[in-house]
Scaffold this motif. Structure first.
Motif, PDB file in Angstrom:
ATOM      1  N   VAL A  52      41.999  44.238  -5.649  1.00 14.56           N
ATOM      2  CA  VAL A  52      40.192  43.552  -7.297  1.00 14.56           C
ATOM      3  C   VAL A  52      39.196  43.538  -5.591  1.00 14.56           C
ATOM      4  N   GLY A  53      37.887  43.410  -6.357  1.00 14.56           N
ATOM      5  CA  GLY A  53      36.639  43.049  -5.900  1.00 14.56           C
ATOM      6  C   GLY A  53      36.546  44.637  -5.305  1.00 14.56           C
ATOM      7  N   ASP A  54      36.917  44.324  -3.838  1.00 15.91           N
ATOM      8  CA  ASP A  54      36.633  44.942  -2.168  1.00 15.91           C
ATOM      9  C   ASP A  54      37.856  46.007  -2.771  1.00 15.91           C
ATOM     10  N   LEU A  55      38.799  45.026  -2.732  1.00 13.71           N
ATOM     11  CA  LEU A  55      39.880  46.423  -2.691  1.00 13.71           C
ATOM     12  C   LEU A  55      40.169  47.562  -3.617  1.00 13.71           C
ATOM     13  N   ALA A  56      39.357  47.428  -4.895  1.00 12.33           N
ATOM     14  CA  ALA A  56      39.357  48.174  -6.001  1.00 12.33           C
ATOM     15  C   ALA A  56      37.870  48.870  -5.560  1.00 12.33           C
ATOM     16  N   GLY A  57      37.575  49.239  -4.369  1.00 14.49           N
ATOM     17  CA  GLY A  57      36.493  49.942  -4.475  1.00 14.49           C
ATOM     18  C   GLY A  57      35.429  49.510  -4.061  1.00 14.49           C
ATOM     19  N   ASP A  58      34.632  48.283  -4.564  1.00 14.85           N
ATOM     20  CA  ASP A  58      33.416  47.669  -4.154  1.00 14.85           C
ATOM     21  C   ASP A  58      33.157  46.570  -3.619  1.00 14.85           C
ATOM     22  N   ALA A  59      32.661  47.527  -2.314  1.00 11.71           N
ATOM     23  CA  ALA A  59      31.973  47.050  -1.369  1.00 11.71           C
ATOM     24  C   ALA A  59      31.442  46.353  -1.194  1.00 11.71           C
ATOM     25  N   ALA A  60      30.438  45.501  -1.717  1.00 14.76           N
ATOM     26  CA  ALA A  60      29.640  44.504  -2.414  1.00 14.76           C
ATOM     27  C   ALA A  60      30.581  42.797  -2.457  1.00 14.76           C
ATOM     28  N   SER A  61      31.687  43.164  -2.724  1.00 19.85           N
ATOM     29  CA  SER A  61      32.235  42.529  -3.217  1.00 19.85           C
ATOM     30  C   SER A  61      32.961  41.154  -2.705  1.00 19.85           C
ATOM     31  N   PRO A  62      32.447  39.587  -2.976  1.00 14.29           N
ATOM     32  CA  PRO A  62      32.780  39.108  -2.520  1.00 14.29           C
ATOM     33  C   PRO A  62      34.722  38.806  -2.265  1.00 14.29           C
ATOM     34  N   TRP A  63      35.170  39.226  -2.949  1.00 12.41           N
ATOM     35  CA  TRP A  63      36.631  38.993  -3.370  1.00 12.41           C
ATOM     36  C   TRP A  63      37.411  40.268  -2.837  1.00 12.41           C
ATOM     37  N   SER A  64      37.980  40.035  -2.032  1.00 16.82           N
ATOM     38  CA  SER A  64      39.366  41.018  -1.374  1.00 16.82           C
ATOM     39  C   SER A  64      40.367  40.652  -1.604  1.00 16.82           C
ATOM     40  N   ARG A  65      41.262  41.176  -3.010  1.00 10.92           N
ATOM     41  CA  ARG A  65      42.265  40.311  -3.291  1.00 10.92           C
ATOM     42  C   ARG A  65      43.409  41.428  -3.771  1.00 10.92           C
ATOM     43  N   ARG A  66      44.411  40.449  -4.394  1.00 13.39           N
ATOM     44  CA  ARG A  66      45.935  41.953  -4.768  1.00 13.39           C
ATOM     45  C   ARG A  66      46.382  41.085  -6.044  1.00 13.39           C
ATOM     46  N   MET A  67      46.913  41.687  -7.056  1.00 13.99           N
ATOM     47  CA  MET A  67      47.680  41.011  -7.583  1.00 13.99           C
ATOM     48  C   MET A  67      49.069  41.732  -7.657  1.00 13.99           C
ATOM     49  N   LYS A  68      50.193  40.591  -7.872  1.00 10.99           N
ATOM     50  CA  LYS A  68      51.091  41.285  -7.600  1.00 10.99           C
ATOM     51  C   LYS A  68      51.938  40.794  -9.138  1.00 10.99           C
ATOM     52  N   ILE A  69      52.087  42.267  -9.438  1.00  9.99           N
ATOM     53  CA  ILE A  69      53.064  41.655 -10.440  1.00  9.99           C
ATOM     54  C   ILE A  69      54.367  41.830 -10.424  1.00  9.99           C
ATOM     55  N   ASP A  70      55.287  41.068 -10.722  1.00  6.69           N
ATOM     56  CA  ASP A  70      56.548  41.940 -11.035  1.00  6.69           C
ATOM     57  C   ASP A  70      57.131  42.585 -11.738  1.00  6.69           C
ATOM     58  N   ILE A  71      58.472  43.786 -11.912  1.00  5.09           N
ATOM     59  CA  ILE A  71      58.618  44.622 -12.696  1.00  5.09           C
ATOM     60  C   ILE A  71      60.845  44.413 -12.330  1.00  5.09           C
ATOM     61  N   HIS A  72      60.591  44.383 -11.718  1.00  9.07           N
ATOM     62  CA  HIS A  72      62.303  44.426 -11.282  1.00  9.07           C
ATOM     63  C   HIS A  72      63.197  42.993 -12.272  1.00  9.07           C
ATOM     64  N   ASP A  73      62.327  42.407 -12.800  1.00  4.21           N
ATOM     65  CA  ASP A  73      63.019  41.705 -13.627  1.00  4.21           C
ATOM     66  C   ASP A  73      63.071  41.659 -15.385  1.00  4.21           C
ATOM     67  N   ILE A  74      62.206  42.955 -15.660  1.00  2.00           N
ATOM     68  CA  ILE A  74      62.134  43.611 -16.910  1.00  2.00           C
ATOM     69  C   ILE A  74      63.818  43.644 -17.582  1.00  2.00           C
ATOM     70  N   ASP A  75      63.693  42.987 -18.786  1.00  2.00           N
ATOM     71  CA  ASP A  75      65.240  42.711 -19.827  1.00  2.00           C
ATOM     72  C   ASP A  75      65.867  44.628 -19.809  1.00  2.00           C
ATOM     73  N   GLU A  76      66.870  44.568 -19.558  1.00  4.23           N
ATOM     74  CA  GLU A  76      67.658  46.200 -19.794  1.00  4.23           C
ATOM     75  C   GLU A  76      67.152  46.140 -21.563  1.00  4.23           C
ATOM     76  N   ALA A  77      67.625  45.401 -22.503  1.00  2.00           N
ATOM     77  CA  ALA A  77      67.041  45.275 -23.585  1.00  2.00           C
ATOM     78  C   ALA A  77      65.854  45.997 -23.595  1.00  2.00           C
ATOM     79  N   MET A  78      64.799  45.582 -23.471  1.00  2.00           N
ATOM     80  CA  MET A  78      63.583  46.295 -23.593  1.00  2.00           C
ATOM     81  C   MET A  78      63.204  47.119 -23.090  1.00  2.00           C
TER      82      MET A  78
END
Length: 143
Positions: A78-104
């Motif tokens: 997000v922001g600077d980490l996504a390539g926008d050096a002028a952004s006031p934010w330098s963040r990451r979202m962490k989205i788990d996938i290991h908990d996806i149900d086997e049936a899905m």
């Protein structure tokens, strides 16, 4: 495990309510931004990528990050980490996938669908969401 024991399933992350005009991207294998995009009006953002899944299930792929022996997740930069050096934010979202149900996983493999994870992109304080994000919804969708 042999690579032939793995199946490839398309994954999709949809960010609903992203903060307008803030750049978001997948995290590339080399750690940099991949497929950066923003929404001028807060419309949803969509990121598609493949994941190889083996027995267990075990998750592999260019966007899959490991943490310990079981946890697997995908980063959205997000922001600077996504390539926008002028952004006031330098963040990451962490989205788990290991908990996806086997049936899905099995349903997506049989139907040719995509495993879609929907997250909310704006935190309660109005800034871009970050850290570990709990999905608002996860489903098998059409490609």
């Amino acid at each position: 495990m042999a690579r032939t024991d793995r199946i490839e399933i398309p994954f999709r992350i949809i960010i609903r309510q992203p903060v307008p005009n803030v750049l978001h991207s997948l995290q590339a294998r080399n750690g940099g931004p991949l497929d950066p995009k923003s929404s001028p009006d807060g419309a949803p953002l969509r990121f598609d990528f493949p994941v190889r899944i083996g027995p267990g299930p075990k998750f592999h792929g260019d966007q899959v990050r490991p943490e310990g022996p079981v946890r697997r997740f995908v980063y959205i930069r997000v922001g600077d980490l996504a390539g926008d050096a002028a952004s006031p934010w330098s963040r990451r979202m962490k989205i788990d996938i290991h908990d996806i149900d086997e049936a899905m996983i099995e349903h997506a493999a049989r139907s040719g669908g995509v495993i879609e994870t929907i997250i909310i992109g704006t935190a309660s304080d109005g800034t871009p969401a970050c850290a570990t994000i709990t999905p608002a919804e996860r489903r098998v969708a059409e490609r």
